[in-house]
Scaffold this motif. Structure first.
Motif, PDB file in Angstrom:
ATOM      1  N   LEU A   1      12.755   0.654   6.428  1.00  0.00           N
ATOM      2  CA  LEU A   1      11.789   1.246   5.388  1.00  0.00           C
ATOM      3  C   LEU A   1      10.861   2.363   6.100  1.00  0.00           C
ATOM      4  O   LEU A   1      10.022   2.867   5.466  1.00  0.00           O
ATOM      5  CB  LEU A   1      10.934   0.187   4.819  1.00  0.00           C
ATOM      6  CG  LEU A   1      11.922  -0.807   3.645  1.00  0.00           C
ATOM      7  CD1 LEU A   1      11.085  -1.767   3.288  1.00  0.00           C
ATOM      8  CD2 LEU A   1      12.555   0.060   2.708  1.00  0.00           C
ATOM      9  N   ASN A   2      10.979   2.571   7.269  1.00  0.00           N
ATOM     10  CA  ASN A   2      10.147   3.443   8.082  1.00  0.00           C
ATOM     11  C   ASN A   2       8.545   3.399   7.927  1.00  0.00           C
ATOM     12  O   ASN A   2       8.016   4.335   7.567  1.00  0.00           O
ATOM     13  CB  ASN A   2      10.693   5.116   7.515  1.00  0.00           C
ATOM     14  CG  ASN A   2      12.180   5.124   7.918  1.00  0.00           C
ATOM     15  OD1 ASN A   2      12.416   5.214   9.082  1.00  0.00           O
ATOM     16  ND2 ASN A   2      12.818   5.441   7.022  1.00  0.00           N
TER      17      ASN A   2
ATOM     18  N   LYS B   1       4.518   7.053   1.796  1.00  0.00           N
ATOM     19  CA  LYS B   1       4.085   6.127   3.121  1.00  0.00           C
ATOM     20  C   LYS B   1       3.954   4.662   2.447  1.00  0.00           C
ATOM     21  O   LYS B   1       2.977   4.465   1.651  1.00  0.00           O
ATOM     22  CB  LYS B   1       2.922   6.545   3.877  1.00  0.00           C
ATOM     23  CG  LYS B   1       2.824   5.416   5.114  1.00  0.00           C
ATOM     24  CD  LYS B   1       1.325   6.113   5.814  1.00  0.00           C
ATOM     25  CE  LYS B   1       1.418   7.467   6.492  1.00  0.00           C
ATOM     26  NZ  LYS B   1       0.367   7.520   7.472  1.00  0.00           N
ATOM     27  N   LEU B   2       4.651   3.752   3.128  1.00  0.00           N
ATOM     28  CA  LEU B   2       4.631   2.406   2.559  1.00  0.00           C
ATOM     29  C   LEU B   2       4.198   1.465   3.505  1.00  0.00           C
ATOM     30  O   LEU B   2       4.671   1.504   4.793  1.00  0.00           O
ATOM     31  CB  LEU B   2       5.960   2.114   1.955  1.00  0.00           C
ATOM     32  CG  LEU B   2       6.201   0.820   1.526  1.00  0.00           C
ATOM     33  CD1 LEU B   2       5.539   0.349   0.407  1.00  0.00           C
ATOM     34  CD2 LEU B   2       7.680   0.392   1.474  1.00  0.00           C
TER      35      LEU B   2
ATOM     36  N   ASN C   1       1.064  -1.357  -0.014  1.00  0.00           N
ATOM     37  CA  ASN C   1      -0.080   0.049  -0.123  1.00  0.00           C
ATOM     38  C   ASN C   1       0.900   1.281  -0.090  1.00  0.00           C
ATOM     39  O   ASN C   1       1.917   1.413   0.742  1.00  0.00           O
ATOM     40  CB  ASN C   1      -0.850  -0.016   1.159  1.00  0.00           C
ATOM     41  CG  ASN C   1      -1.864  -0.936   1.145  1.00  0.00           C
ATOM     42  OD1 ASN C   1      -2.592  -1.201   0.074  1.00  0.00           O
ATOM     43  ND2 ASN C   1      -2.191  -1.735   2.187  1.00  0.00           N
ATOM     44  N   LEU C   2       0.669   2.150  -0.965  1.00  0.00           N
ATOM     45  CA  LEU C   2       1.771   3.306  -1.201  1.00  0.00           C
ATOM     46  C   LEU C   2       0.631   4.633  -0.925  1.00  0.00           C
ATOM     47  O   LEU C   2      -0.346   4.484  -1.656  1.00  0.00           O
ATOM     48  CB  LEU C   2       2.369   3.458  -2.308  1.00  0.00           C
ATOM     49  CG  LEU C   2       3.102   2.240  -2.578  1.00  0.00           C
ATOM     50  CD1 LEU C   2       2.946   1.172  -3.584  1.00  0.00           C
ATOM     51  CD2 LEU C   2       4.618   2.884  -3.265  1.00  0.00           C
ATOM     52  N   ASP C   3       1.043   5.458  -0.247  1.00  0.00           N
ATOM     53  CA  ASP C   3       0.254   6.698  -0.223  1.00  0.00           C
ATOM     54  C   ASP C   3       1.445   7.869  -0.727  1.00  0.00           C
ATOM     55  O   ASP C   3       2.412   8.160  -0.097  1.00  0.00           O
ATOM     56  CB  ASP C   3      -0.140   7.152   1.159  1.00  0.00           C
ATOM     57  CG  ASP C   3      -0.969   8.642   1.094  1.00  0.00           C
ATOM     58  OD1 ASP C   3      -0.990   9.214   0.178  1.00  0.00           O
ATOM     59  OD2 ASP C   3      -1.431   8.904   2.197  1.00  0.00           O
ATOM     60  N   LEU C   4       1.185   8.251  -1.961  1.00  0.00           N
ATOM     61  CA  LEU C   4       2.109   9.092  -2.681  1.00  0.00           C
ATOM     62  C   LEU C   4       1.523  10.560  -2.841  1.00  0.00           C
ATOM     63  O   LEU C   4       0.507  10.653  -3.106  1.00  0.00           O
ATOM     64  CB  LEU C   4       2.463   8.758  -4.037  1.00  0.00           C
ATOM     65  CG  LEU C   4       3.473   7.428  -4.284  1.00  0.00           C
ATOM     66  CD1 LEU C   4       3.020   6.678  -5.505  1.00  0.00           C
ATOM     67  CD2 LEU C   4       4.931   7.758  -4.307  1.00  0.00           C
ATOM     68  N   ILE C   5       2.455  11.294  -2.442  1.00  0.00           N
ATOM     69  CA  ILE C   5       2.065  12.838  -2.217  1.00  0.00           C
ATOM     70  C   ILE C   5       3.040  13.631  -2.899  1.00  0.00           C
ATOM     71  O   ILE C   5       4.250  13.656  -2.759  1.00  0.00           O
ATOM     72  CB  ILE C   5       1.859  13.556  -0.900  1.00  0.00           C
ATOM     73  CG1 ILE C   5       0.743  12.629  -0.040  1.00  0.00           C
ATOM     74  CG2 ILE C   5       1.646  14.705  -0.924  1.00  0.00           C
ATOM     75  CD1 ILE C   5       0.525  13.002   1.384  1.00  0.00           C
TER      76      ILE C   5
END
Length: 282
Positions: free
Chosen positions: A140-141, A123-124, A110-114
């Motif tokens: 990978l935080n 956010k991964l 799941n990626l939240d790309l801004i």
């Protein structure tokens, strides 16, 4: 174990492949009139004869004009993955939320790309049977927005965003490749397109085109326009090929002119992306 994501784009997350044939079938195996180009009743019950190829193609070419203004919401789905988001050219920002795979997959992401020019964050979240085996996973935080180095993501379809080409799906490029099209109803169309001419589109990539071979020149599709003549939906009909099951690649557009600017993550939620992150997408 090494897990690498290769040639992933926001719409096609794995090689998805086509089969020939333009006439679609419904559940009982009979031809679907909307796909075959036969006379189709409108909502009012009157019949519409399919329009000529030239007029129908021009309508679809015109339908992407509003996309170039870069103010819309979109969704994409295909190959077991989904993406949704918004593009807001007035603020030079965009956001995409992407899911690749599911918990039963070897790897789910799941990626939240801004994107807020000139910066990008992601956010991964990782899942799937092999997630714990990813090299450097502990670095990978997860749960934080990772600030991305633009020099390292330039040209990367998975992580970058080109504000000169604001459509993640590349529908304008796809419509330019139309080889045959007819109107099948009020604002609805069906036909074929040559995806070999659309390698720059986010909804296809060169891996897909190569796997299709000669079939790439005649891919079935359907499209819908909204009452203002703007593209609201395009579906590439992907039949089975090799070991890949038949599926659709579907793109939708909405909220033309009404998308919101993407919100930057707060400073306390941001860290710099480590080398391990870039390795995952190399």
């Amino acid at each position: 174990m090494t897990v690498t994501v290769r040639r992933w784009s926001a719409a096609v997350f794995a090689a998805t492949l086509l089969t020939p044939g333009l006439v679609a079938c419904n559940a009982n195996g009979t031809a679907d009139p909307a796909a075959s180009g036969s006379v189709t009743p409108t909502a009012s019950g009157s019949a519409i004869a399919p329009s000529g190829n030239a007029d129908a193609k021009q309508a679809l070419l015109n339908s992407t004009n509003e996309i170039r203004k870069g103010n819309f919401r979109f969704t994409m789905a295909g190959a077991g993955s989904t993406a949704e988001g918004q593009v807001h050219e007035p603020s030079q920002s965009a956001q995409m939320k992407v899911t690749i795979g599911d918990p039963s997959s070897d790897l789910m992401m799941n990626l939240d790309l801004i994107h807020a020019k000139p910066d990008s964050w992601v956010k991964l979240d990782l899942g799937g049977k092999s997630a714990s085996s990813i090299p450097g996973r502990q670095k990978l935080n997860l749960g934080k927005y990772q600030h991305l180095d633009q020099t390292r993501i330039k040209g990367n379809k998975a992580l970058g965003f080109d504000f000169d080409k604001v459509d993640p799906a590349g529908s304008e490029v796809l419509t330019q490749g139309i080889t045959e099209v007819r109107q099948t109803g009020e604002g609805t169309y069906a036909g074929t397109l040559d995806v070999s001419k659309a390698a720059e589109a986010g909804s296809v990539d060169q891996t897909l085109i190569t796997a299709l071979g000669p079939q790439a020149k005649s891919v079935p599709f359907t499209a819908k326009l909204d009452p203002q003549g703007r593209l609201s939906e395009m579906v590439l009909q992907i039949p089975a090929a090799g070991q890949t099951a038949a599926q659709d690649i579907k793109v939708t557009y909405s909220d033309y002119g009404n998308a919101a600017a993407a919100q930057k993550p707060s400073a306390d939620q941001v860290v710099e992306a480590p080398q391990e992150f870039y390795n995952l997408f190399s």
